[in-house]
Scaffold this motif. Structure first.
Motif, PDB file in Angstrom:
ATOM      1  N   CYS A   1      -6.736  -1.588   0.244  1.00 38.03           N
ATOM      2  CA  CYS A   1      -5.965  -1.913   1.452  1.00 38.03           C
ATOM      3  C   CYS A   1      -6.931  -2.086   2.615  1.00 38.03           C
TER       4      CYS A   1
ATOM      5  N   CYS B   1       0.836  -1.198   0.000  1.00 48.28           N
ATOM      6  CA  CYS B   1       0.000   0.000   0.000  1.00 48.28           C
ATOM      7  C   CYS B   1       0.881   1.261   0.000  1.00 48.28           C
TER       8      CYS B   1
ATOM      9  N   THR C   1      -6.201  -2.169   5.612  1.00 45.08           N
ATOM     10  CA  THR C   1      -5.740  -1.391   6.773  1.00 45.08           C
ATOM     11  C   THR C   1      -6.174   0.070   6.685  1.00 45.08           C
ATOM     12  N   CYS C   2      -5.993   0.684   5.497  1.00 44.36           N
ATOM     13  CA  CYS C   2      -6.281   2.132   5.426  1.00 44.36           C
ATOM     14  C   CYS C   2      -7.342   2.494   4.375  1.00 44.36           C
TER      15      CYS C   2
ATOM     16  N   CYS D   1      -0.227   3.438   3.705  1.00 45.28           N
ATOM     17  CA  CYS D   1       0.151   2.995   5.060  1.00 45.28           C
ATOM     18  C   CYS D   1       1.278   1.976   5.040  1.00 45.28           C
TER      19      CYS D   1
HETATM   20 ZN   LIG Z   1      -2.953   1.007   3.393  1.00 49.14          ZN
END
Ligand SMILES: [Zn+2]
Length: 298
Positions: A39, A11, A41-42, A14
């Protein structure tokens, strides 16, 4: 797929390697699928397998056809003139830099209004076109290689360019360095919210009948930002006072291919719908194909 010309990436926002596949395109060794991912995560949408930097650069150096359609030119000049009004209040030392300046239409609009214009463009053909038609002297090469003094510019602009750069965060960090305190960056970008939904919609239509699928993954480039991911990217690059604006549709082709009246009508209807929902949601719903972020250096 030629593995020598491609790279797997994590990514770009992040740094996590936690992708959820949205549209698969490439089967990789080991059974992994690469394509357009989000992603986990983000939330950034990006291509986790892409052409490598050298290959991307070669592609853009070749440039595009400079025989631009009158529709495209008129559409862009109108958008550029409106955009310049926003930048007027940031004018102090009178210098503006356009990254990915293309054929120079934005900077020629700036020059008409008295700005000292600087531009970076990888395509030699586009640089020559800007010199020949507007007398602009653009730097021909990649943004990361262009050298300017720190705190030199009042404004730096990216018009549908950031999503093509292999490392958008380092490009924005460099931009922050080049801006004077109080200077401004503007980023016009393809809106992931719109383009992911549109692609899925056409996939759905394609299941009804193959010919109804007009979805094109190519509209999603190395990255597809949305309001949240571009805000985080700008904040982490040092910017503040980030404002997001709805951008009118500019669905025109760069070639002389005629745009049918039905398509023009459909575009105007979509434009009106996007504007309506934007206004009735007190400007919080940003569903147009492109958005513009404006952020200030403190
Ligand atoms: Zn990310």
């Amino acid at each position: 797929m030629n593995r020598d010309l491609h790279e797997d990436v994590f990514c770009g926002l992040c740094g996590a390697d936690n992708p959820k596949l949205l549209f698969g395109t490439h089967q990789l060794p080991g059974g992994k699928i690469g394509g357009v991912v989000r992603c986990r995560t983000c939330g950034l949408v990006y291509r986790n397998v892409r052409q490598n930097a050298a290959s991307i650069r070669r592609y853009f150096e070749q440039g595009e056809d400079a025989d631009l359609s009158p529709d495209w030119i008129a559409g862009r000049k109108k958008a550029f003139a409106e955009h310049l009004i926003l930048l007027e209040s940031f004018r102090r030392n009178n210098r503006i830099l356009d990254v990915g300046a293309g054929h120079g239409y934005f900077l020629s609009t700036c020059a008409d209004r008295g700005w000292n214009c600087y531009g970076v463009e990888t395509s030699r053909r586009a640089v020559d076109y800007a010199q020949r038609n507007f007398g602009l002297s653009l730097y021909c090469g990649a943004f990361e290689e262009a050298v300017y003094p720190d705190e030199y510019f009042d404004a730096v602009t990216f018009f549908n360019v950031l999503e093509f750069l292999p490392d958008p965060k380092s490009a924005l960090q460099k931009t922050h360095q080049l801006l004077r305190p109080g200077g401004v960056v503007t980023v016009r970008f393809s809106n992931a919210v719109f383009h992911v939904a549109a692609y899925r919609f056409f996939l759905f239509l394609g299941r009804i009948h193959r010919r109804l699928n007009h979805g094109d993954q190519a509209v999603i480039h190395l990255y597809a930002f949305d309001k949240n991911s571009i805000t985080r990217l700008l904040l982490e690059s040092g910017f503040e006072e980030i404002k997001m604006s709805w951008t009118p549709l500019s669905w025109t082709t760069t070639s002389h291919e005629r745009i049918g009246s039905w398509r023009k009508l459909a575009c105007k209807l979509l434009d009106a719908c996007a504007c309506f929902f934007h206004l009735v949601s007190f400007k919080s719903l940003l569903i147009s194909p492109s958005l513009t972020a404006i952020a200030r250096k403190g």
